[in-house]
Design a protein around this motif. Structure first.
Motif, PDB file in Angstrom:
ATOM      1  N   THR A  42       0.039  57.832   1.131  1.00 23.83           N
ATOM      2  CA  THR A  42       0.169  57.915   2.580  1.00 23.83           C
ATOM      3  C   THR A  42       0.926  56.672   3.048  1.00 23.83           C
ATOM      4  N   TYR A  99       0.993  59.465   7.608  1.00 33.12           N
ATOM      5  CA  TYR A  99      -0.354  59.543   8.171  1.00 33.12           C
ATOM      6  C   TYR A  99      -0.374  59.527   9.695  1.00 33.12           C
ATOM      7  N   THR A 100       0.771  59.235  10.338  1.00 33.19           N
ATOM      8  CA  THR A 100       0.796  59.286  11.800  1.00 33.19           C
ATOM      9  C   THR A 100       1.000  60.715  12.297  1.00 33.19           C
ATOM     10  N   ASP A 110       0.226  63.631   9.955  1.00 32.96           N
ATOM     11  CA  ASP A 110      -0.622  64.560   9.208  1.00 32.96           C
ATOM     12  C   ASP A 110      -1.912  63.903   8.751  1.00 32.96           C
ATOM     13  N   ASP A 111      -2.959  64.682   8.710  1.00 35.85           N
ATOM     14  CA  ASP A 111      -4.233  64.264   8.138  1.00 35.85           C
ATOM     15  C   ASP A 111      -4.165  64.574   6.646  1.00 35.85           C
ATOM     16  N   PHE A 112      -4.208  63.521   5.834  1.00 32.62           N
ATOM     17  CA  PHE A 112      -4.055  63.726   4.389  1.00 32.62           C
ATOM     18  C   PHE A 112      -5.115  64.663   3.824  1.00 32.62           C
ATOM     19  N   THR A 113      -6.275  64.748   4.463  1.00 36.71           N
ATOM     20  CA  THR A 113      -7.336  65.619   3.928  1.00 36.71           C
ATOM     21  C   THR A 113      -6.961  67.092   4.045  1.00 36.71           C
ATOM     22  N   GLY A 114      -6.025  67.420   4.932  1.00 38.70           N
ATOM     23  CA  GLY A 114      -5.563  68.794   5.048  1.00 38.70           C
ATOM     24  C   GLY A 114      -4.365  69.094   4.177  1.00 38.70           C
ATOM     25  N   LYS A 115      -3.800  68.066   3.564  1.00 38.20           N
ATOM     26  CA  LYS A 115      -2.581  68.227   2.766  1.00 38.20           C
ATOM     27  C   LYS A 115      -2.820  68.236   1.264  1.00 38.20           C
ATOM     28  N   HIS A 131     -12.398  55.802   6.393  1.00 41.82           N
ATOM     29  CA  HIS A 131     -11.347  56.283   5.492  1.00 41.82           C
ATOM     30  C   HIS A 131     -11.913  56.613   4.109  1.00 41.82           C
ATOM     31  N   GLN A 138     -13.436  59.975   4.352  1.00 41.70           N
ATOM     32  CA  GLN A 138     -12.401  61.013   4.349  1.00 41.70           C
ATOM     33  C   GLN A 138     -11.855  61.226   2.938  1.00 41.70           C
ATOM     34  N   SER A 139     -11.733  60.150   2.197  1.00 40.06           N
ATOM     35  CA  SER A 139     -11.188  60.240   0.844  1.00 40.06           C
ATOM     36  C   SER A 139     -12.044  61.112  -0.056  1.00 40.06           C
TER      37      SER A 139
END
Length: 148
Positions: free
Chosen positions: A14, A34-35, A37-42, A57, A60-61
């Motif tokens: 990210t 990361y500004t 997209d939410d990495f958890t959705g990707k 964070h 979320q990880s």
């Protein structure tokens, strides 16, 4: 990231918009802004997350780690996050690096092989440590080095 790539890892990173090209140049296979997209959705089902941010964070990880994966944090991880990780068989580690001969020899080998290239944003003489610290607030790309 360069060390992970040298070890054969597929790397997802990210970054902010101004640093995505730099992160790709370091070897990231995928870069998520990361500004936007939410990495958890990707991404998901990854083996290891290196979390340099901490706090929420780290929580979320956990969402992107596979059961049995590893969360490595540069900061302390809350007990609640550790409990969630444990329930999913995820191992949590606090990263600390102690330089030793074998590790430094391996880093030198990676540099010699062209697989590790430290990027220095700016150097300052030791007596300008205050200026170096102020420069860090500009969020430079790369390392800031004090010379003796």
């Amino acid at each position: 990231m360069q060390i992970a790539k040298a070890r054969g890892a597929y790397v997802i990173a990210t970054a902010s918009p101004g640093k995505t090209d730099f992160v790709r140049a370091l070897g990231a296979d995928e870069v998520i802004d990361y500004t936007k997209d939410d990495f958890t959705g990707k991404v998901g089902n990854v083996d290891l997350v290196l979390d340099p941010i901490g706090g929420d964070h780290a929580d979320q990880s956990l969402a992107v780690l596979r059961g049995g994966g590893v969360l490595v944090s540069l900061l302390n991880v809350h007990d609640a996050t550790r409990a969630k990780a444990s329930a999913r068989g995820i191992h949590v580690e606090r990263m600390s690096v102690l330089p030793d001969r074998d590790g430094l020899v391996e880093l030198a080998r990676l540099v010699d092989a062209g697989k590790l290239s430290p990027h220095v944003a700016k150097t300052f003489p030791l007596d300008q440590a205050g200026a170096a610290h102020a420069f860090l607030t500009t969020r430079p790309i790369g390392k800031v080095v004090l010379t003796v």
